[in-house]
Design a protein around this motif. Structure first.
Motif, short mmCIF file in Angstrom:
data_model
loop_
_atom_site.label_atom_id
_atom_site.label_comp_id
_atom_site.label_asym_id
_atom_site.label_seq_id
_atom_site.Cartn_x
_atom_site.Cartn_y
_atom_site.Cartn_z
N LEU A 227 -51.65 41.97 -46.20
CA LEU A 227 -49.91 42.24 -46.07
C LEU A 227 -49.27 43.12 -47.09
N GLN A 228 -49.92 43.06 -48.23
CA GLN A 228 -49.42 43.76 -49.55
C GLN A 228 -49.54 45.43 -49.27
N PHE A 229 -50.34 45.56 -48.36
CA PHE A 229 -50.54 47.06 -48.09
C PHE A 229 -48.93 47.60 -47.65
N PHE A 230 -48.26 46.86 -46.88
CA PHE A 230 -46.89 47.24 -46.25
C PHE A 230 -45.95 47.47 -47.49
N ASP A 231 -45.94 46.46 -48.30
CA ASP A 231 -45.17 46.54 -49.64
C ASP A 231 -45.46 47.88 -50.72
N GLU A 232 -46.66 48.01 -50.39
CA GLU A 232 -47.05 49.42 -51.14
C GLU A 232 -46.61 50.68 -50.67
N ILE A 233 -46.72 50.98 -49.41
CA ILE A 233 -46.59 52.27 -48.51
C ILE A 233 -44.87 52.38 -48.76
N ARG A 234 -44.11 51.36 -48.72
CA ARG A 234 -42.63 51.57 -48.74
C ARG A 234 -42.26 52.32 -50.26
N GLN A 235 -43.31 52.41 -50.95
CA GLN A 235 -42.94 53.20 -52.39
C GLN A 235 -43.18 54.48 -52.33
N ILE A 236 -43.85 55.23 -51.05
CA ILE A 236 -44.10 56.59 -50.89
C ILE A 236 -42.81 57.48 -51.17
N GLU A 237 -42.76 58.48 -51.66
CA GLU A 237 -41.81 59.42 -51.78
C GLU A 237 -42.12 60.54 -50.60
N VAL A 238 -42.99 61.20 -50.77
CA VAL A 238 -43.57 62.19 -50.05
C VAL A 238 -44.80 61.72 -49.07
N PHE A 239 -46.16 61.82 -49.57
CA PHE A 239 -47.31 61.30 -48.96
C PHE A 239 -47.86 60.40 -49.83
N GLY A 240 -48.85 59.49 -48.94
CA GLY A 240 -49.49 58.37 -50.04
C GLY A 240 -50.79 58.49 -49.17
N THR A 241 -51.69 58.14 -50.02
CA THR A 241 -53.05 57.87 -49.32
C THR A 241 -54.00 56.80 -50.00
N TRP A 242 -54.87 56.12 -49.23
CA TRP A 242 -55.67 55.08 -49.82
C TRP A 242 -57.04 55.08 -49.26
N PRO A 243 -57.77 54.27 -49.95
CA PRO A 243 -59.33 54.19 -49.27
C PRO A 243 -59.32 53.22 -48.11
N VAL A 244 -60.07 53.55 -47.02
CA VAL A 244 -60.22 52.65 -46.13
C VAL A 244 -61.74 52.23 -45.72
N ALA A 245 -61.85 51.20 -45.58
CA ALA A 245 -63.27 50.39 -45.06
C ALA A 245 -63.47 50.79 -43.62
N MET A 246 -64.57 51.17 -43.33
CA MET A 246 -64.85 51.33 -41.90
C MET A 246 -66.18 50.49 -41.52
N VAL A 247 -65.90 49.34 -40.86
CA VAL A 247 -67.01 48.51 -40.64
C VAL A 247 -67.33 48.36 -39.14
N SER A 248 -68.65 48.33 -39.15
CA SER A 248 -69.51 48.44 -37.71
C SER A 248 -70.37 47.23 -37.84
N GLU A 249 -70.22 46.24 -37.22
CA GLU A 249 -70.87 45.10 -37.08
C GLU A 249 -72.41 45.32 -36.55
N ASN A 250 -72.33 45.85 -35.31
CA ASN A 250 -73.46 46.18 -34.52
C ASN A 250 -74.44 47.06 -35.27
N ARG A 251 -73.97 48.25 -36.04
CA ARG A 251 -74.60 49.03 -36.70
C ARG A 251 -74.84 48.73 -38.15
N LYS A 252 -74.20 47.47 -38.41
CA LYS A 252 -74.52 46.99 -39.79
C LYS A 252 -74.34 47.84 -41.25
N ARG A 253 -73.07 48.47 -40.81
CA ARG A 253 -72.69 49.42 -41.59
C ARG A 253 -71.27 49.12 -42.44
N VAL A 254 -70.95 49.72 -43.44
CA VAL A 254 -69.72 49.65 -44.25
C VAL A 254 -69.51 51.04 -44.89
N VAL A 255 -68.53 51.74 -44.54
CA VAL A 255 -68.52 52.92 -45.05
C VAL A 255 -67.20 52.97 -45.69
#
Length: 373
Positions: A227-255
């Protein structure tokens, strides 16, 4: 004699008080049968005879619900919540194919004035695209709605969907308590990526036409958020970016996919598989100067870049910016990293997780029955 006069005066006061009480009681009794006001009476009758619309109040929504009935033959229909005047955005959206009751876009000066608000008061415009024939779609949207209900207002949730399955989603959205707009389209697609880009263009065209001033984020239906993510993106002036974790349980992968930052300044990009390495050691080969592929859930931007590009140093003569807004956004992301703000500081936390859910999920007892055969 003095005692008798005092007694008569006392009895006279009691009779006078009783008379006033009786008069007030009778007036109050008959007033209770009258309507509170003629304005309320006629307003109720007008609402009963309003064709093609139903009006109601959501249990926890801060605004009045205005529903447009889905009709076959109309290109774009939507169920939407009217944004109250205290929220810095337009009240009613445009419908493609039925624009008789549309509001004109606000003046550019008025839209620019809205940007003077403090970051905590900025409108969050959360756009969610859907996949055709996705049997988990209802569950994903319901879960995302439960998350968005916890985000402090103002927030506008834009859900884009093919017209064929919009009725069930519209019924669900009316019960979420989240301010939303439901946009639909009639085009058919065989390529999921092309369909997703078309849905994003539908949403961005809506934002651009009505000059909805806020921070736009494309939230995947299967995303999970801190939920803190939504407070963070309100600070964006032009563009904002952040890391995303892509989780696949059946493939047992975290990218992990996203930027490498130093004091909110983007210095590189990574796409690293952590399935066998839980400690994220980076080498020079792991970091690239540009993202290998834009993960749209890892970016947010100020919506005014769509309808006021000159303010951000963009030319208004660029081709296809209005017809293909998502392509326009991709170009801005890739051309100038100095406009990107890393979130949170140093991009040191994962606040968005994208869950990969397979199209077909085997039932727990499926393998047992298959073995018996």
């Amino acid at each position: 004699m003095g005692t008798i006069e005092r007694t008569k005066k006392k009895n006279h006061l009691w009779k006078k008080a009783f008379g006033h009480f009786a008069l007030c009681f009778v007036m109050g009794f008959f007033t209770g049968f009258a309507p509170p006001s003629t304005a309320t009476l006629f307003a109720g009758r007008a609402a009963e005879h309003l064709p093609g619309r139903s009006i109601g109040i959501l249990p926890t929504a801060p605004a009045e619900a205005v529903e447009r009935v889905l009709e076959p033959g109309v290109a774009v229909n939507r169920t939407m919540i009217e944004i109250p005047r205290s929220v810095p955005t337009a009240a009613v959206g445009r419908g493609g194919g039925d624009e008789s009751g549309d509001d004109p876009p606000p003046p550019l000066e008025e839209a620019r004035m809205r940007e003077l608000q403090t970051p905590s008061q900025r409108l969050l415009i959360v756009v969610t695209t859907t996949r055709s024939n996705d049997r988990f779609q209802g569950a994903f949207l319901r879960r995302l709605a439960n998350t968005l209900r916890l985000v402090p207002p103002p927030l506008l949730w834009i859900v884009v969907q093919a017209h064929a399955g919009a009725s069930a989603t519209a019924s669900m959205l009316r019960t979420t308590g989240v301010m939303y707009r439901h946009l639909t389209f009639k085009e058919n697609f065989t390529d999921p990526e092309a369909e997703a880009d078309h849905q994003r263009n539908v949403a961005l065209s809506h934002v651009e036409y009505h000059r909805l001033t806020g921070i736009v984020h494309f939230a995947g239906a299967s995303n999970v958020y801190d939920l803190q993510f939504f407070d963070e993106i309100r600070q964006i002036e032009v563009f904002g970016t952040w890391p995303v974790a892509m989780v696949s349980e059946n493939r047992k992968r975290v990218v992990v996919d996203g930027p490498i930052c130093h004091s909110s300044k983007v210095e590189g990009w990574i796409l690293k598989d952590l399935s066998s390495d839980r400690r994220l050691f980076l080498t020079s080969t792991d970091v690239s100067t540009t993202p290998s592929k834009i993960n749209i859930s890892g970016f947010a931007f100020n919506s005014s870049i769509l309808w006021d590009p000159e303010r951000w140093g963009r030319s208004t003569s660029l081709p296809d910016t209005s017809q293909d807004s998502i392509k326009f956004v991709h170009e801005v992301i890739l051309e100038d990293e100095t406009k990107l703000k890393g979130i949170p500081a140093d991009c040191s936390r994962i606040m968005v997780w994208h869950l990969h859910i397979p199209r077909v999920v085997p039932l727990p007892f499926h393998n047992q029955n298959h073995d018996k055969r």
